[in-house]
Design a protein around this motif. Sequence first.
Motif, PDB file in Angstrom:
ATOM      1  N   THR A   1      67.449 119.404 -12.590  1.00  0.00           N
ATOM      2  CA  THR A   1      66.865 119.893 -13.838  1.00  0.00           C
ATOM      3  C   THR A   1      66.404 118.745 -14.729  1.00  0.00           C
ATOM      4  O   THR A   1      66.778 117.590 -14.544  1.00  0.00           O
ATOM      5  N   GLU A   2      65.615 119.128 -15.712  1.00  0.00           N
ATOM      6  CA  GLU A   2      65.298 118.207 -16.798  1.00  0.00           C
ATOM      7  C   GLU A   2      66.595 117.646 -17.388  1.00  0.00           C
ATOM      8  O   GLU A   2      67.655 118.280 -17.314  1.00  0.00           O
ATOM      9  N   ALA A   3      66.505 116.450 -17.960  1.00  0.00           N
ATOM     10  CA  ALA A   3      67.681 115.842 -18.574  1.00  0.00           C
ATOM     11  C   ALA A   3      68.255 116.777 -19.639  1.00  0.00           C
ATOM     12  O   ALA A   3      67.515 117.350 -20.444  1.00  0.00           O
ATOM     13  N   THR A   4      69.577 116.928 -19.632  1.00  0.00           N
ATOM     14  CA  THR A   4      70.261 117.927 -20.452  1.00  0.00           C
ATOM     15  C   THR A   4      71.402 117.256 -21.205  1.00  0.00           C
ATOM     16  O   THR A   4      72.289 116.656 -20.592  1.00  0.00           O
ATOM     17  N   VAL A   5      71.376 117.364 -22.528  1.00  0.00           N
ATOM     18  CA  VAL A   5      72.292 116.563 -23.339  1.00  0.00           C
ATOM     19  C   VAL A   5      73.710 117.124 -23.311  1.00  0.00           C
ATOM     20  O   VAL A   5      73.931 118.327 -23.271  1.00  0.00           O
ATOM     21  N   ILE A   6      74.663 116.192 -23.332  1.00  0.00           N
ATOM     22  CA  ILE A   6      76.077 116.547 -23.204  1.00  0.00           C
ATOM     23  C   ILE A   6      76.721 116.865 -24.542  1.00  0.00           C
ATOM     24  O   ILE A   6      77.828 117.408 -24.583  1.00  0.00           O
ATOM     25  N   SER A   7      76.050 116.525 -25.646  1.00  0.00           N
ATOM     26  CA  SER A   7      76.611 116.736 -26.978  1.00  0.00           C
ATOM     27  C   SER A   7      75.479 116.667 -27.985  1.00  0.00           C
ATOM     28  O   SER A   7      74.385 116.173 -27.689  1.00  0.00           O
ATOM     29  N   ALA A   8      75.746 117.126 -29.204  1.00  0.00           N
ATOM     30  CA  ALA A   8      74.734 117.025 -30.261  1.00  0.00           C
ATOM     31  C   ALA A   8      74.378 115.568 -30.521  1.00  0.00           C
ATOM     32  O   ALA A   8      73.216 115.235 -30.793  1.00  0.00           O
ATOM     33  N   GLN A   9      75.347 114.679 -30.437  1.00  0.00           N
ATOM     34  CA  GLN A   9      75.091 113.254 -30.627  1.00  0.00           C
ATOM     35  C   GLN A   9      74.183 112.690 -29.546  1.00  0.00           C
ATOM     36  O   GLN A   9      73.438 111.732 -29.762  1.00  0.00           O
TER      37      GLN A   9
ATOM     38  N   GLU B   1      73.906 115.465 -11.874  1.00  0.00           N
ATOM     39  CA  GLU B   1      73.435 114.101 -11.718  1.00  0.00           C
ATOM     40  C   GLU B   1      73.709 113.355 -13.016  1.00  0.00           C
ATOM     41  O   GLU B   1      73.285 113.798 -14.088  1.00  0.00           O
ATOM     42  N   ILE B   2      74.408 112.235 -12.943  1.00  0.00           N
ATOM     43  CA  ILE B   2      74.633 111.388 -14.102  1.00  0.00           C
ATOM     44  C   ILE B   2      73.370 110.568 -14.346  1.00  0.00           C
ATOM     45  O   ILE B   2      72.927 109.826 -13.475  1.00  0.00           O
ATOM     46  N   HIS B   3      72.795 110.711 -15.522  1.00  0.00           N
ATOM     47  CA  HIS B   3      71.578 109.960 -15.865  1.00  0.00           C
ATOM     48  C   HIS B   3      72.003 108.578 -16.372  1.00  0.00           C
ATOM     49  O   HIS B   3      72.420 108.414 -17.513  1.00  0.00           O
ATOM     50  N   ALA B   4      71.876 107.584 -15.476  1.00  0.00           N
ATOM     51  CA  ALA B   4      72.226 106.201 -15.829  1.00  0.00           C
ATOM     52  C   ALA B   4      70.991 105.319 -15.762  1.00  0.00           C
ATOM     53  O   ALA B   4      71.082 104.127 -15.473  1.00  0.00           O
ATOM     54  N   ALA B   5      69.819 105.909 -16.035  1.00  0.00           N
ATOM     55  CA  ALA B   5      68.539 105.221 -15.852  1.00  0.00           C
ATOM     56  C   ALA B   5      67.710 105.255 -17.129  1.00  0.00           C
ATOM     57  O   ALA B   5      68.119 105.801 -18.159  1.00  0.00           O
ATOM     58  N   ASN B   6      66.526 104.635 -17.052  1.00  0.00           N
ATOM     59  CA  ASN B   6      65.444 104.799 -18.024  1.00  0.00           C
ATOM     60  C   ASN B   6      65.786 104.415 -19.463  1.00  0.00           C
ATOM     61  O   ASN B   6      65.212 104.955 -20.407  1.00  0.00           O
ATOM     62  N   GLY B   7      66.717 103.510 -19.633  1.00  0.00           N
ATOM     63  CA  GLY B   7      66.978 102.996 -20.967  1.00  0.00           C
ATOM     64  C   GLY B   7      67.782 103.895 -21.869  1.00  0.00           C
ATOM     65  O   GLY B   7      67.781 103.694 -23.096  1.00  0.00           O
ATOM     66  N   TYR B   8      68.502 104.872 -21.307  1.00  0.00           N
ATOM     67  CA  TYR B   8      69.364 105.723 -22.116  1.00  0.00           C
ATOM     68  C   TYR B   8      70.779 105.121 -22.175  1.00  0.00           C
ATOM     69  O   TYR B   8      70.987 103.986 -21.762  1.00  0.00           O
TER      70      TYR B   8
ATOM     71  N   GLN C   1      71.024 117.418 -14.676  1.00  0.00           N
ATOM     72  CA  GLN C   1      71.138 116.004 -15.022  1.00  0.00           C
ATOM     73  C   GLN C   1      71.806 115.870 -16.388  1.00  0.00           C
ATOM     74  O   GLN C   1      71.314 116.391 -17.392  1.00  0.00           O
ATOM     75  N   LEU C   2      72.928 115.149 -16.436  1.00  0.00           N
ATOM     76  CA  LEU C   2      73.695 114.952 -17.669  1.00  0.00           C
ATOM     77  C   LEU C   2      73.159 113.740 -18.417  1.00  0.00           C
ATOM     78  O   LEU C   2      73.031 112.655 -17.863  1.00  0.00           O
ATOM     79  N   TRP C   3      72.955 113.902 -19.737  1.00  0.00           N
ATOM     80  CA  TRP C   3      72.167 112.952 -20.523  1.00  0.00           C
ATOM     81  C   TRP C   3      72.811 112.661 -21.870  1.00  0.00           C
ATOM     82  O   TRP C   3      73.187 113.581 -22.602  1.00  0.00           O
ATOM     83  N   HIS C   4      72.922 111.404 -22.182  1.00  0.00           N
ATOM     84  CA  HIS C   4      73.171 110.950 -23.557  1.00  0.00           C
ATOM     85  C   HIS C   4      72.134 109.873 -23.801  1.00  0.00           C
ATOM     86  O   HIS C   4      72.087 108.862 -23.103  1.00  0.00           O
TER      87      HIS C   4
ATOM     88  N   GLY D   1      84.756 116.766  -8.736  1.00  0.00           N
ATOM     89  CA  GLY D   1      84.699 116.289  -7.363  1.00  0.00           C
ATOM     90  C   GLY D   1      83.479 115.427  -7.110  1.00  0.00           C
ATOM     91  O   GLY D   1      82.377 115.699  -7.609  1.00  0.00           O
ATOM     92  N   ALA D   2      83.674 114.369  -6.338  1.00  0.00           N
ATOM     93  CA  ALA D   2      82.578 113.440  -6.055  1.00  0.00           C
ATOM     94  C   ALA D   2      81.466 114.093  -5.249  1.00  0.00           C
ATOM     95  O   ALA D   2      80.295 113.728  -5.382  1.00  0.00           O
ATOM     96  N   ALA D   3      81.801 115.074  -4.411  1.00  0.00           N
ATOM     97  CA  ALA D   3      80.788 115.725  -3.575  1.00  0.00           C
ATOM     98  C   ALA D   3      79.788 116.522  -4.389  1.00  0.00           C
ATOM     99  O   ALA D   3      78.718 116.878  -3.888  1.00  0.00           O
ATOM    100  N   ARG D   4      80.119 116.797  -5.652  1.00  0.00           N
ATOM    101  CA  ARG D   4      79.198 117.517  -6.537  1.00  0.00           C
ATOM    102  C   ARG D   4      78.520 116.584  -7.533  1.00  0.00           C
ATOM    103  O   ARG D   4      77.863 117.050  -8.472  1.00  0.00           O
ATOM    104  N   THR D   5      78.660 115.280  -7.324  1.00  0.00           N
ATOM    105  CA  THR D   5      78.188 114.308  -8.310  1.00  0.00           C
ATOM    106  C   THR D   5      77.189 113.339  -7.703  1.00  0.00           C
ATOM    107  O   THR D   5      77.486 112.668  -6.710  1.00  0.00           O
ATOM    108  N   GLY D   6      76.002 113.255  -8.297  1.00  0.00           N
ATOM    109  CA  GLY D   6      75.023 112.237  -7.964  1.00  0.00           C
ATOM    110  C   GLY D   6      74.794 111.344  -9.165  1.00  0.00           C
ATOM    111  O   GLY D   6      75.278 111.614 -10.272  1.00  0.00           O
TER     112      GLY D   6
END
Length: 378
Positions: free
Chosen positions: A54-62, A177-184, A98-101, A224-229
């Motif tokens: 999915t599109e990046a999706t924020v984990i909190s209001a912050q 998917e943990i979003h660890a890219a693109n300057g976030y 995709q989890l996003w902050h 679980g790691a099997a559900r995590t990218g």
Amino acid sequence: MTTTLFDSFDLSGLQLTNRIVMAPLTRNRSPSAVPQPITATYYAQRASAGLIITEATVISAQGQGYANVPGLYTQQALDGWRAVTNVVHAKGGKIVVQLWHVGRISHYTLQPDNQPPVAPSAIQAQSKTYLIDADGQGSFVPTSLPRALAASELPGIIDDYRRAARAAIEVGFDGIEIHAANGYLIDQFLRLSSNHRSDDYGGNIENRARFLFAVVKAVTEEIGAARTGIRLSPVTPTNDIFDPEPQLLFEHVIRGLTSHALSYIHIIEGATGGTRNHQQGNTPFDYATLKQAYRDAGGKAAWMLNNSYDFALARQAIETGQADLIAFGRPFISNPDLVERLRKDSPLATPDTSTFYGGDEHGYTDYPFFRHVDYQES
């Protein structure tokens, strides 16, 4: 026998019908961070992809940095996402979120109580974010000056990732998917240009990667790691991000990820949405060496590549074993039936770039199928 893009793939127990992935694509059509009924239609139309991210999706209001992007932190948002996962699964698709902050890539008007965005260090990004005014008109504006996070705040943000991952599974996603890219935010901790800290989260590579590994540990322990990218972009300049030694940095990161049996590693080659040959530092980035470093350290996750792939390049990457999966971005916007078009070598429709961000069904769910199939919910 030659492996093809259209062969099935076992993604840590998740059975994909093909190796074509829909990449995350921000579309700014979720007012109040809530996915709408048209969101469900949009993803259902593209359910023939082997996997939808999915599109990046924020984990909190912050964590919010752009107007009208979806979240995972209110009941209304979770209900909206449940409708999406239900219809995608009904169409036989697989979908992860995709989890996003965003960290510093935000504007104070998007933050709780109009507070400054947060970041590893109080360095303003020379970048822009997307706002919508009172008349409903969208525009790109400079990001706000962030404040530096205190070390004592980081466990709370890590818990936000954990909670969002659990919520994602509860509303029916097949993984995250943990979003660890693109300057976030996570990427901001990794890079010297955005991380000037002098504590345990700054300075040398080991310290700068500490936050990423803490997030991965929390999420994998929760679901679980099997559900995590995870998504990485070793040399992209997106959102004013830079590191002088990306090869050393990301080989450290990739080796560290082998301690978690992740589902997949999602690598953006070059500049996100731009040239695949972009480099940072004195030498071109060696993506083959990065993958080999991961495999040599015992990593077994699927290897997903992304950035400006056409059919010929994607086919070559799969057939030669460079990648297990290929993610396509913009082609999926204007070609909901991209998999079938590639399979039959049908012409691809060109997207209307003026409708990428914000708006309604136009440029979102009204692109035609090459052979019309009714994907509207009854």
